[in-house]
Design an enzyme around this catalytic site. Structure first.
Site, PDB file in Angstrom:
ATOM      1  CG  ASP A 142      23.295  14.999 -16.456  1.00 21.61           C
ATOM      2  OD1 ASP A 142      22.529  15.920 -16.091  1.00 21.61           O
ATOM      3  OD2 ASP A 142      23.202  14.441 -17.565  1.00 21.61           O
ATOM      4  CE1 TYR A 158      30.093  11.319 -21.449  1.00 22.46           C
ATOM      5  CE2 TYR A 158      29.634  11.267 -23.809  1.00 22.46           C
ATOM      6  CZ  TYR A 158      29.401  11.793 -22.557  1.00 22.46           C
ATOM      7  OH  TYR A 158      28.478  12.803 -22.413  1.00 22.46           O
ATOM      8  CG  HIS A 177      21.347   6.866 -19.209  1.00 15.52           C
ATOM      9  ND1 HIS A 177      20.474   6.335 -20.131  1.00 15.52           N
ATOM     10  CD2 HIS A 177      21.516   8.155 -19.580  1.00 15.52           C
ATOM     11  CE1 HIS A 177      20.145   7.264 -21.015  1.00 15.52           C
ATOM     12  NE2 HIS A 177      20.772   8.379 -20.695  1.00 15.52           N
ATOM     13  CD  GLU A 224      22.590  18.504 -19.810  1.00 12.41           C
ATOM     14  OE1 GLU A 224      22.957  17.718 -18.919  1.00 12.41           O
ATOM     15  OE2 GLU A 224      21.547  18.337 -20.478  1.00 12.41           O
ATOM     16  NE  ARG A 269      25.988  14.546 -19.900  1.00 11.21           N
ATOM     17  CZ  ARG A 269      26.161  13.323 -19.450  1.00 11.21           C
ATOM     18  NH1 ARG A 269      26.908  12.470 -20.131  1.00 11.21           N
ATOM     19  NH2 ARG A 269      25.609  12.911 -18.318  1.00 11.21           N
ATOM     20  CG  ASP A 304      19.450  18.160 -18.379  1.00 12.65           C
ATOM     21  OD1 ASP A 304      20.286  17.614 -17.639  1.00 12.65           O
ATOM     22  OD2 ASP A 304      19.095  17.698 -19.489  1.00 12.65           O
ATOM     23  CG  ASP A 333      -0.201  -0.134   2.528  1.00  7.91           C
ATOM     24  OD1 ASP A 333       1.015  -0.427   2.492  1.00  7.91           O
ATOM     25  OD2 ASP A 333      -0.822   0.067   3.571  1.00  7.91           O
ATOM     26  CG  HIS A 347      25.162  11.981 -25.707  1.00  9.90           C
ATOM     27  ND1 HIS A 347      25.096  13.356 -25.788  1.00  9.90           N
ATOM     28  CD2 HIS A 347      26.190  11.706 -24.861  1.00  9.90           C
ATOM     29  CE1 HIS A 347      26.014  13.887 -24.999  1.00  9.90           C
ATOM     30  NE2 HIS A 347      26.709  12.901 -24.433  1.00  9.90           N
ATOM     31  CG  HIS A 355      14.861  14.024 -22.266  1.00 12.33           C
ATOM     32  ND1 HIS A 355      15.209  12.709 -22.278  1.00 12.33           N
ATOM     33  CD2 HIS A 355      15.985  14.691 -21.867  1.00 12.33           C
ATOM     34  CE1 HIS A 355      16.474  12.572 -21.897  1.00 12.33           C
ATOM     35  NE2 HIS A 355      16.958  13.769 -21.639  1.00 12.33           N
ATOM     36  CD  GLU A 392      22.525  16.863 -22.922  1.00 16.73           C
ATOM     37  OE1 GLU A 392      23.040  15.995 -22.206  1.00 16.73           O
ATOM     38  OE2 GLU A 392      21.307  17.106 -22.953  1.00 16.73           O
ATOM     39  CG  HIS A 400      17.309  17.257 -24.241  1.00 20.07           C
ATOM     40  ND1 HIS A 400      16.672  17.923 -23.218  1.00 20.07           N
ATOM     41  CD2 HIS A 400      18.431  16.730 -23.692  1.00 20.07           C
ATOM     42  CE1 HIS A 400      17.378  17.782 -22.099  1.00 20.07           C
ATOM     43  NE2 HIS A 400      18.463  17.078 -22.370  1.00 20.07           N
TER      44      HIS A 400
END
Ligand code: GLY
Ligand code: MN
Ligand code: MN
Length: 434
Positions: A255, A383, A238, A403, A401, A266, A35, A345, A356, A379, A349
């Site tokens: 990130d 890598y 990710h 961004e 990265r 972001d 629950d 990538h 996104h 971004e 976006h």
């Protein structure tokens, strides 16, 4: 009373609908176990049009029904409210949310056919939830026999994204203000992370600093699960475990962005946990930075997200050839996409209520030009997996990265996250606060 902005949006939408009825369900509560529910967040479209954050609610807007704006909501229930907190209820939906009429959600099946009657176009997102589809399709079916006494019924089902997501794609000054607030809080968190991260700490300790700053400024929740990836984890796009012990010589890629008033930030920053970039790290970092500068420069009204991506790809591919990561010539490396081994990538976006965010990227198969009011991320990254034995040894295990969040303006662009250190000297200074 809820902010008049929501009524203005409904008016714009009703106008754009021309003729028809819109049915929009609130986000469902998701069960975590037994629950216990997952933390609830309202559906962005639903919130955008109502300012209402309760589950089990349904919005109906009609250009043909005299009442135009109806809400179906959970009724007041003192016993349930003791457990789950106050509800707006049926009367509150009218007095606080501005609905012309409101009903308990249990009456949806009985009332919906009356709202579909005489509307030929039904704006409804079919296919997202089978149970909701069933309720709507049943209501259409119950409306059809009324044709015998002269009523019409919906003969077209149109995805409301065609209108609502186009409205959401371009941000108003009030929306930009909320985004700027989310980004400022996010910036404070990134700077604090730079100041606090040290070899010998766990990634999750840095995550805790980020979350603390988000929440302490009244952010409802992060806009997505924070990525705090050190050393080889910085090359995992990710990565979410955030449980590695950081070592001297690591880069830390964070990130993370917060949500504020239903708007997302972001932002990614990559910095040395020991406070100083090594030479190979600096070479990769400066390359990614140059790519980002090129893409930010390319961001302006009329430019497309594909062009902004191409600007980063060009700089990154040139740099990869120079650093010996891939073979030249550069034009060929771009054409056969061998740069994707290290940059897999896209660069941008849309950003807004959803990280996104919504809105079409292509129109009639062609990339769509940007307009003032659109916010995008820029971004680029690079890598090099720790196990990549094709890469020069000095670059293995380096992931970078950077961004930022960029508003397209009539004059060009405004980098909303500009205050967060980005150049190596500024980043190193932030890592070693005096
Ligand atoms: N944080 C998700 C992204 O950068 O797209
Ligand atoms: Mn992003
Ligand atoms: Mn991101």
């Amino acid at each position: 009373m809820v902010d008049p902005i929501f009524a203005q949006r409904r008016a714009v939408l009703l106008d754009a609908m021309g003729e028809g009825v819109l049915v929009l369900f609130a986000a469902g509560a998701a069960i975590r176990n037994n629950d216990v529910e997952h933390e609830y967040r309202q559906d962005s479209d639903f919130y955008y049009l109502t300012g209402f954050d309760e589950p089990e609610s349904v919005l109906v807007l009609s250009t043909v029904h005299a009442d135009r704006y109806a809400l179906f909501v959970r009724p007041r229930d003192p016993e349930r409210e003791t457990w789950d907190g106050a509800r707006v209820g049926v009367d509150g939906a009218v007095s606080e949310l501005g609905a012309k009429v409101a009903f308990p959600v249990s009456e949806l099946a009985a009332k919906l056919p009356d709202w579909l009657e005489n509307a030929e176009r039904l704006f409804y997102r079919i296919g997202r939830d089978r149970d909701e589809d069933e309720q709507v399709l049943r209501a259409i079916d119950r409306t059809r026999p009324r044709a015998r006494r002269g009523a019409t019924f919906p003969t077209q089902i149109i995805d409301p994204a065609t209108l609502v997501h186009e409205m959401r794609r371009k941000k108003t000054p009030a929306e930009i203000e909320l985004m700027a607030r989310a980004i400022d809080i996010t910036g404070e968190a990134h700077v604090a992370a730079m100041a606090v991260a040290r070899p010998g700490m766990y990634e999750y300790e840095v995550e805790a600093v980020l979350r603390n700053i988000f929440r302490k400024h009244g952010s409802e929740r992060p806009a997505y699960a924070p990525i705090v990836g050190s050393g080889p984890n910085a090359t995992v796009l990710h990565y979410h475990k955030n449980n590695r012990l950081m070592e001297e010589g690591d880069l830390l890629l964070i990130d993370a962005g917060t949500e504020f008033g239903y708007y997302a930030a972001d932002v990614t920053r990559t910095f040395p946990v020991g406070g100083k970039f090594t030479e190979p790290q600096r070479e990769i970092y400066d390359l990614v930075l140059a790519a980002q500068d090129a893409s930010i420069d390319a961001t302006r009204p009329g430019a497309t997200i594909e062009e902004i991506h191409a600007a980063s790809v060009k700089v990154l591919a040139e740099g990869m050839v120079t650093l010996g990561l891939i073979e030249g010539p550069v034009e060929e490396a771009i054409k056969d996409e061998r740069y994707k081994r290290y940059y897999m990538h896209k660069t941008s976006h849309y950003l807004g209520m959803d990280v996104h965010d919504v809105g079409r990227y292509f129109e009639r198969g062609k990339p769509r030009p940007l307009e003032p009011g659109v916010v995008i991320t820029v971004e680029p990254g690079l890598y090099v997996s720790a196990t990549d034995d094709q890469a020069p040894a000095r670059y293995r295990g380096i992931g970078v990265r950077i961004e930022d969040d960029v508003l397209v303006t009539a004059e060009g662009r405004r980098v909303l996250s500009d205050a967060i250190p980005r150049r190596t000297s500024d980043v190193e200074r932030a890592c070693r606060p005096s």
